[in-house]
Write a protein that holds these residues in place. Structure first.
Motif, mmCIF file in Angstrom:
data_model
loop_
_atom_site.group_PDB
_atom_site.id
_atom_site.type_symbol
_atom_site.label_atom_id
_atom_site.label_comp_id
_atom_site.label_asym_id
_atom_site.label_seq_id
_atom_site.Cartn_x
_atom_site.Cartn_y
_atom_site.Cartn_z
ATOM 1 N N ALA A 3 0.781 -1.327 -0.145
ATOM 2 C CA ALA A 3 0.297 0.003 0.015
ATOM 3 C C ALA A 3 0.766 1.173 0.021
ATOM 4 C CB ALA A 3 -0.932 0.185 1.012
ATOM 5 N N ALA A 4 2.097 1.270 0.560
ATOM 6 C CA ALA A 4 2.950 2.365 0.460
ATOM 7 C C ALA A 4 3.419 2.783 -0.981
ATOM 8 C CB ALA A 4 4.151 1.990 1.570
ATOM 9 N N ALA A 43 0.621 4.372 -2.410
ATOM 10 C CA ALA A 43 0.396 5.742 -1.954
ATOM 11 C C ALA A 43 1.353 6.809 -2.564
ATOM 12 C CB ALA A 43 0.537 5.830 -0.543
ATOM 13 N N TRP A 47 0.227 7.509 -6.378
ATOM 14 C CA TRP A 47 -0.939 8.293 -6.254
ATOM 15 C C TRP A 47 -0.760 9.770 -5.933
ATOM 16 C CZ3 TRP A 47 -6.058 5.193 -4.386
ATOM 17 C CH2 TRP A 47 -6.434 4.433 -5.573
ATOM 18 N N VAL A 48 0.055 9.723 -4.925
ATOM 19 C CA VAL A 48 0.506 11.166 -4.507
ATOM 20 C C VAL A 48 1.017 11.930 -5.227
ATOM 21 C CG1 VAL A 48 1.429 12.378 -2.569
ATOM 22 C CG2 VAL A 48 -0.165 10.500 -1.972
ATOM 23 N N VAL A 82 6.821 9.938 0.579
ATOM 24 C CA VAL A 82 5.754 9.370 0.895
ATOM 25 C C VAL A 82 5.698 7.939 1.045
ATOM 26 C CG1 VAL A 82 3.419 8.819 -0.123
ATOM 27 C CG2 VAL A 82 4.250 11.089 -0.589
ATOM 28 N N TYR A 83 6.723 7.220 0.106
ATOM 29 C CA TYR A 83 6.905 5.793 0.397
ATOM 30 C C TYR A 83 7.539 5.611 1.935
ATOM 31 C CZ TYR A 83 9.081 1.277 -0.017
ATOM 32 O OH TYR A 83 9.815 0.118 0.265
ATOM 33 N N THR A 94 5.254 6.330 4.700
ATOM 34 C CA THR A 94 3.995 5.282 4.855
ATOM 35 C C THR A 94 4.636 3.891 5.498
ATOM 36 O OG1 THR A 94 3.071 6.155 3.181
ATOM 37 C CG2 THR A 94 2.398 4.065 3.765
#
Length: 397
Positions: free
Chosen positions: A204-205, A208, A211-212, A327-328, A331
């Protein structure tokens, strides 16, 4: 707030055979350094294990989670173990890509599923090291790329990279997915993110990060006056990449939901293992118990370690680390620190968070030539000794 920066998301780089060979030649020092560090870890493990009458091969291929992956590869899903305390351990907790590769490789070779898992892990760890070098090189130059790959190899829990576990495979897929984002290859990023989502829950990271970054990219185009359709054309493959990215993670999550007859089926499986997310309450309670008990030093060490990884995340943001890496890494760190369950797993859960090492790699790359290798050599030696001690003791659950 971290900014993408024009250099962080350039146009696609050359990716034909000549370009790949040239990239591999540039990465060769990093791959050699990585392989040497991991070989040192295995040699020390073999010597330590032999002194205790144990098999280093068994420790790498046939203990803890490796046994569960092998069982999935050989027998499929549906196996459960009921514990005396009422917990139920189901092999549905383990995502399928590594067992699929184990099954395929063992079918095409004389290797057992367990040995196939170790081979996949070794090859994937080299692929991850290459991706880390490419990332460091692109952002801060070749020396930073070599340092980043070497630091990842020399982590205290680096021995996990050589085990029949999924961390190496996941890190390779995640790192190349993020590199694809950095180089504007959105479809490749989506495919790799989807595969990472079939490897570990923390996939999921990667989703994310894709997507972000895509959302911020389109938002900036719109802020500059470009219609959405024009903005999408300026970034070929962005929308397909965004759609592809979550398919692996969501697909397995939904398959388990159908199998269990509940939308929260996977979360229920994790609960049976004593895992899940509680915002870090259980982990904070564990640290508090360490600080108030006879093992105060262990609690203090935990606090120092937590402070260090948070500082590295903040430092990366301040250094202008590209948005997908921020982000990765953030997360992965958040998920690791807020998960309950066996707290000895947390260093292993943070192993894929390689962007946290980027500030250290940049710092090492600025030292005089001999000093970085001395520092990495000391870290590698410590990692090898700790890995041998760890696997011959409690080991990674």
């Amino acid at each position: 707030m971290n900014d993408l920066a024009p250099a962080a998301v350039p146009g696609p780089a050359r990716c034909d055979g000549t370009g790949v060979r040239a990239a591999l030649r540039r990465a060769a020092p990093a791959l050699l350094a990585f392989a040497a560090i991991r070989l040192l870890g295995i040699v020390v493990l073999a010597l330590w294990s032999a002194a205790g009458g144990r098999s280093w091969h068994t420790l790498l291929t046939a203990r803890w989670d490796a046994l569960w992956y092998t069982r999935v590869a050989e027998q499929g899903y549906g196996y459960t173990v009921a514990l005396p305390n009422g917990d139920v351990h189901s092999n549905l907790a383990f995502f399928p890509l590594l067992p699929w590769l184990e099954r395929g490789l063992s079918a095409l070779s004389p290797l057992s599923a367990a040995d196939a898992g170790m081979v996949v892990s070794w090859l994937a760890s080299l692929a991850a090291a290459w991706a880390l070098y490419a990332t460091g090189e692109r952002l801060h130059g070749p020396r930073a790329g070599v340092a980043l790959a070497a630091l990842w190899a020399a982590l205290p829990v680096g021995i996990v990279q050589s085990m029949a576990y999924s961390e190496s495979l996941f890190t390779a897929l995640a790192a190349w997915a993020l590199y694809a984002v950095l180089t504007g290859r959105w479809v490749a990023a989506g495919v790799l993110a989807s595969l990472a989502g079939l490897t570990r829950p923390v996939g999921a990271a990667v989703v994310a990060a894709v997507w972000v970054t895509a959302a911020v990219t389109l938002w900036r185009e719109r802020a500059g006056g470009s219609p959405l359709r024009t903005a999408a054309r300026r970034h070929p493959g962005l929308l397909p990449g965004v759609l592809l990215a979550p398919l692996g993670w969501c697909g397995y999550f939904l398959w388990v939901a159908v199998h269990q007859g509940s939308l929260t089926g996977y979360l229920d499986i994790q609960e049976g293992w004593g895992n899940g997310f509680d915002g870090g309450i259980a982990f904070a309670s564990f640290v508090r118990q360490q600080l108030s008990g006879p093992v105060f030093a262990a609690g203090a060490g935990l606090l120092v370690g937590i402070g260090l990884v948070i500082w590295l995340q903040v430092r990366g943001v301040r250094q202008g680390q590209p948005l997908p890496l921020v982000v990765y890494g953030g997360t992965v760190l958040l998920l690791a620190l807020t998960a309950k369950g066996y707290f000895g797993s947390k260093p292993r859960l943070m192993l894929p968070a390689y962007p946290l090492l980027l500030p250290l790699a940049v710092g090492l790359s600025r030292w005089r030539r001999a000093w970085p290798w001395l520092a990495i050599g000391l870290l590698a030696t410590g990692s090898a000794v700790y890995g041998a001690f760890w696997l011959n003791g409690s080991g990674p659950p």
